[in-house]
Design a protein around this motif. Sequence first.
Motif, PDB file in Angstrom:
ATOM      1  N   GLU A 103       0.827  -1.203   0.000  1.00 40.30           N
ATOM      2  CA  GLU A 103       0.000   0.000   0.000  1.00 40.30           C
ATOM      3  C   GLU A 103       0.864   1.256   0.000  1.00 40.30           C
ATOM      4  N   ALA A 104       0.312   2.321  -0.510  1.00 41.59           N
ATOM      5  CA  ALA A 104       1.000   3.611  -0.523  1.00 41.59           C
ATOM      6  C   ALA A 104       0.719   4.401   0.753  1.00 41.59           C
ATOM      7  N   TRP A 105       0.108   3.782   1.732  1.00 38.48           N
ATOM      8  CA  TRP A 105      -0.220   4.435   2.984  1.00 38.48           C
ATOM      9  C   TRP A 105       0.155   3.529   4.150  1.00 38.48           C
ATOM     10  N   HIS A 106       0.193   4.142   5.340  1.00 39.44           N
ATOM     11  CA  HIS A 106       0.445   3.416   6.577  1.00 39.44           C
ATOM     12  C   HIS A 106      -0.811   3.502   7.438  1.00 39.44           C
ATOM     13  N   VAL A 107      -1.256   2.364   7.944  1.00 42.21           N
ATOM     14  CA  VAL A 107      -2.371   2.339   8.882  1.00 42.21           C
ATOM     15  C   VAL A 107      -1.781   2.398  10.285  1.00 42.21           C
ATOM     16  N   LEU A 108      -2.243   3.374  11.061  1.00 41.64           N
ATOM     17  CA  LEU A 108      -1.722   3.617  12.402  1.00 41.64           C
ATOM     18  C   LEU A 108      -2.865   3.685  13.397  1.00 41.64           C
ATOM     19  N   GLN A 109      -2.506   3.687  14.674  1.00 40.87           N
ATOM     20  CA  GLN A 109      -3.454   3.907  15.765  1.00 40.87           C
ATOM     21  C   GLN A 109      -2.945   5.049  16.619  1.00 40.87           C
ATOM     22  N   ASP A 110      -3.869   5.878  17.087  1.00 38.19           N
ATOM     23  CA  ASP A 110      -3.487   6.902  18.048  1.00 38.19           C
ATOM     24  C   ASP A 110      -3.315   6.236  19.423  1.00 38.19           C
ATOM     25  N   PRO A 111      -2.958   6.991  20.468  1.00 38.77           N
ATOM     26  CA  PRO A 111      -2.700   6.363  21.757  1.00 38.77           C
ATOM     27  C   PRO A 111      -3.865   5.574  22.365  1.00 38.77           C
ATOM     28  N   GLU A 112      -5.098   5.807  21.901  1.00 33.23           N
ATOM     29  CA  GLU A 112      -6.232   5.044  22.408  1.00 33.23           C
ATOM     30  C   GLU A 112      -6.700   3.979  21.433  1.00 33.23           C
ATOM     31  N   GLY A 113      -5.962   3.750  20.347  1.00 35.27           N
ATOM     32  CA  GLY A 113      -6.307   2.686  19.425  1.00 35.27           C
ATOM     33  C   GLY A 113      -7.212   3.085  18.274  1.00 35.27           C
ATOM     34  N   ASN A 114      -7.517   4.374  18.123  1.00 38.01           N
ATOM     35  CA  ASN A 114      -8.316   4.826  16.984  1.00 38.01           C
ATOM     36  C   ASN A 114      -7.449   4.799  15.732  1.00 38.01           C
ATOM     37  N   GLN A 115      -7.940   4.126  14.697  1.00 39.48           N
ATOM     38  CA  GLN A 115      -7.144   3.980  13.482  1.00 39.48           C
ATOM     39  C   GLN A 115      -7.186   5.242  12.625  1.00 39.48           C
ATOM     40  N   PHE A 116      -6.055   5.519  12.000  1.00 40.40           N
ATOM     41  CA  PHE A 116      -5.972   6.575  10.994  1.00 40.40           C
ATOM     42  C   PHE A 116      -4.890   6.185  10.012  1.00 40.40           C
ATOM     43  N   CYS A 117      -4.883   6.830   8.844  1.00 35.83           N
ATOM     44  CA  CYS A 117      -3.894   6.496   7.817  1.00 35.83           C
ATOM     45  C   CYS A 117      -3.022   7.696   7.504  1.00 35.83           C
ATOM     46  N   LEU A 118      -1.742   7.420   7.303  1.00 33.63           N
ATOM     47  CA  LEU A 118      -0.802   8.412   6.787  1.00 33.63           C
ATOM     48  C   LEU A 118      -0.668   8.127   5.298  1.00 33.63           C
ATOM     49  N   LEU A 119      -1.169   9.044   4.477  1.00 31.48           N
ATOM     50  CA  LEU A 119      -1.129   8.864   3.028  1.00 31.48           C
ATOM     51  C   LEU A 119       0.219   9.302   2.478  1.00 31.48           C
ATOM     52  N   LYS A 120       0.519   8.878   1.258  1.00 31.55           N
ATOM     53  CA  LYS A 120       1.834   9.116   0.669  1.00 31.55           C
ATOM     54  C   LYS A 120       2.028  10.544   0.165  1.00 31.55           C
ATOM     55  N   ALA A 121       1.026  11.077  -0.511  1.00 32.40           N
ATOM     56  CA  ALA A 121       1.169  12.394  -1.144  1.00 32.40           C
ATOM     57  C   ALA A 121       1.398  13.493  -0.120  1.00 32.40           C
ATOM     58  N   ARG A 122       2.301  14.383  -0.424  1.00 28.70           N
ATOM     59  CA  ARG A 122       2.507  15.568   0.387  1.00 28.70           C
ATOM     60  C   ARG A 122       1.543  16.636  -0.125  1.00 28.70           C
ATOM     61  N   ILE A 123       0.888  17.333   0.775  1.00 28.97           N
ATOM     62  CA  ILE A 123      -0.033  18.400   0.355  1.00 28.97           C
ATOM     63  C   ILE A 123       0.460  19.737   0.882  1.00 28.97           C
ATOM     64  N   LYS A 124      -0.004  20.799   0.264  1.00 25.99           N
ATOM     65  CA  LYS A 124       0.404  22.144   0.651  1.00 25.99           C
ATOM     66  C   LYS A 124      -0.194  22.520   1.989  1.00 25.99           C
ATOM     67  N   GLU A 125       0.569  23.244   2.784  1.00 27.62           N
ATOM     68  CA  GLU A 125       0.025  23.820   3.995  1.00 27.62           C
ATOM     69  C   GLU A 125      -0.977  24.876   3.598  1.00 27.62           C
ATOM     70  N   LEU A 126      -1.980  25.069   4.437  1.00 28.75           N
ATOM     71  CA  LEU A 126      -2.984  26.109   4.155  1.00 28.75           C
ATOM     72  C   LEU A 126      -2.511  27.449   4.653  1.00 28.75           C
TER      73      LEU A 126
END
Length: 126
Positions: A103-126
Amino acid sequence: MACRISELVLGCRDAEVLTRFWCEVLDFVVLDRMDDGSVEIGPREGFGGAQPTIILSVRDEPEPGKSRLHIDVNATDRDQDAELERLLKLGARPADIGQTGQEAWHVLQDPEGNQFCLLKARIKEL
Protein backbone atom coordinates in the motif's frame (compact mmCIF):
# COMPACT_ATOMS: atom_id res chain seq x y z
CA MET A 1 -23.37 24.93 -2.88
CA ALA A 2 -22.97 21.55 -1.15
CA CYS A 3 -22.37 20.90 2.52
CA ARG A 4 -18.81 20.46 3.73
CA ILE A 5 -17.34 18.85 6.78
CA SER A 6 -17.02 21.35 9.62
CA GLU A 7 -16.03 19.06 12.50
CA LEU A 8 -15.22 15.45 13.28
CA VAL A 9 -16.22 13.77 16.53
CA LEU A 10 -13.97 11.15 18.06
CA GLY A 11 -15.11 9.25 21.14
CA CYS A 12 -12.36 8.73 23.72
CA ARG A 13 -11.70 7.89 27.35
CA ASP A 14 -9.03 10.56 27.93
CA ALA A 15 -9.54 13.74 25.93
CA GLU A 16 -6.34 15.31 27.29
CA VAL A 17 -4.11 12.53 25.93
CA LEU A 18 -5.70 12.76 22.50
CA THR A 19 -5.70 16.57 22.61
CA ARG A 20 -1.92 16.58 23.02
CA PHE A 21 -1.48 13.88 20.35
CA TRP A 22 -3.72 15.36 17.64
CA CYS A 23 -2.61 18.96 18.30
CA GLU A 24 1.00 17.87 17.69
CA VAL A 25 0.12 15.73 14.65
CA LEU A 26 -1.99 18.42 12.95
CA ASP A 27 -0.50 21.61 14.47
CA PHE A 28 -3.94 22.35 15.98
CA VAL A 29 -4.78 24.31 19.12
CA VAL A 30 -7.45 23.90 21.77
CA LEU A 31 -10.52 25.91 20.75
CA ASP A 32 -12.94 24.96 23.52
CA ARG A 33 -13.27 22.79 26.62
CA MET A 34 -16.70 21.49 27.59
CA ASP A 35 -18.00 20.85 31.11
CA ASP A 36 -18.05 17.06 30.49
CA GLY A 37 -14.30 16.99 29.76
CA SER A 38 -14.66 16.96 25.98
CA VAL A 39 -12.30 19.20 24.02
CA GLU A 40 -12.60 20.88 20.62
CA ILE A 41 -9.34 21.31 18.73
CA GLY A 42 -8.73 22.87 15.37
CA PRO A 43 -6.69 25.22 13.23
CA ARG A 44 -5.59 28.51 14.76
CA GLU A 45 -8.18 30.41 12.74
CA GLY A 46 -10.91 28.41 14.49
CA PHE A 47 -14.15 26.82 13.45
CA GLY A 48 -15.45 27.28 9.91
CA GLY A 49 -12.09 27.58 8.18
CA ALA A 50 -10.60 25.41 5.46
CA GLN A 51 -10.04 22.49 7.87
CA PRO A 52 -12.62 20.81 10.09
CA THR A 53 -12.26 20.93 13.84
CA ILE A 54 -12.15 17.75 15.93
CA ILE A 55 -14.29 17.23 19.01
CA LEU A 56 -12.73 14.70 21.38
CA SER A 57 -15.89 13.49 23.09
CA VAL A 58 -15.37 11.82 26.47
CA ARG A 59 -17.13 8.47 26.89
CA ASP A 60 -16.85 6.16 29.91
CA GLU A 61 -16.68 2.97 27.87
CA PRO A 62 -15.40 2.36 24.35
CA GLU A 63 -18.15 1.76 21.84
CA PRO A 64 -18.50 -1.87 20.78
CA GLY A 65 -17.27 -2.83 17.33
CA LYS A 66 -15.06 -0.92 14.94
CA SER A 67 -14.71 2.82 15.26
CA ARG A 68 -16.93 4.66 12.79
CA LEU A 69 -14.51 7.57 12.44
CA HIS A 70 -11.39 7.31 10.37
CA ILE A 71 -9.02 10.18 9.76
CA ASP A 72 -6.55 10.35 6.86
CA VAL A 73 -3.55 12.66 7.15
CA ASN A 74 -0.97 13.84 4.63
CA ALA A 75 2.43 15.35 5.42
CA THR A 76 2.86 18.98 4.44
CA ASP A 77 6.55 19.69 5.03
CA ARG A 78 8.35 16.33 4.82
CA ASP A 79 8.16 13.03 3.00
CA GLN A 80 6.02 10.14 4.19
CA ASP A 81 8.87 8.25 5.85
CA ALA A 82 9.94 11.26 7.91
CA GLU A 83 6.34 11.95 8.89
CA LEU A 84 5.83 8.30 9.88
CA GLU A 85 8.86 8.53 12.18
CA ARG A 86 7.47 11.73 13.74
CA LEU A 87 4.03 10.18 14.31
CA LEU A 88 5.51 7.08 15.93
CA LYS A 89 7.57 9.27 18.29
CA LEU A 90 4.37 11.11 19.24
CA GLY A 91 2.74 7.84 20.32
CA ALA A 92 1.14 6.43 17.17
CA ARG A 93 1.44 2.67 16.69
CA PRO A 94 1.23 0.58 13.51
CA ALA A 95 -2.12 -1.18 13.03
CA ASP A 96 -2.51 -4.44 11.15
CA ILE A 97 -5.80 -4.62 9.29
CA GLY A 98 -4.62 -7.12 6.71
CA GLN A 99 -2.42 -4.90 4.57
CA THR A 100 -0.20 -6.54 1.95
CA GLY A 101 2.74 -4.21 2.53
CA GLN A 102 2.39 -2.80 -0.97
CA GLU A 103 0.00 0.00 0.00
CA ALA A 104 1.00 3.61 -0.52
CA TRP A 105 -0.22 4.43 2.98
CA HIS A 106 0.45 3.42 6.58
CA VAL A 107 -2.37 2.34 8.88
CA LEU A 108 -1.72 3.62 12.40
CA GLN A 109 -3.45 3.91 15.76
CA ASP A 110 -3.49 6.90 18.05
CA PRO A 111 -2.70 6.36 21.76
CA GLU A 112 -6.23 5.04 22.41
CA GLY A 113 -6.31 2.69 19.42
CA ASN A 114 -8.32 4.83 16.98
CA GLN A 115 -7.14 3.98 13.48
CA PHE A 116 -5.97 6.58 10.99
CA CYS A 117 -3.89 6.50 7.82
CA LEU A 118 -0.80 8.41 6.79
CA LEU A 119 -1.13 8.86 3.03
CA LYS A 120 1.83 9.12 0.67
CA ALA A 121 1.17 12.39 -1.14
CA ARG A 122 2.51 15.57 0.39
CA ILE A 123 -0.03 18.40 0.36
CA LYS A 124 0.40 22.14 0.65
CA GLU A 125 0.03 23.82 4.00
CA LEU A 126 -2.98 26.11 4.15
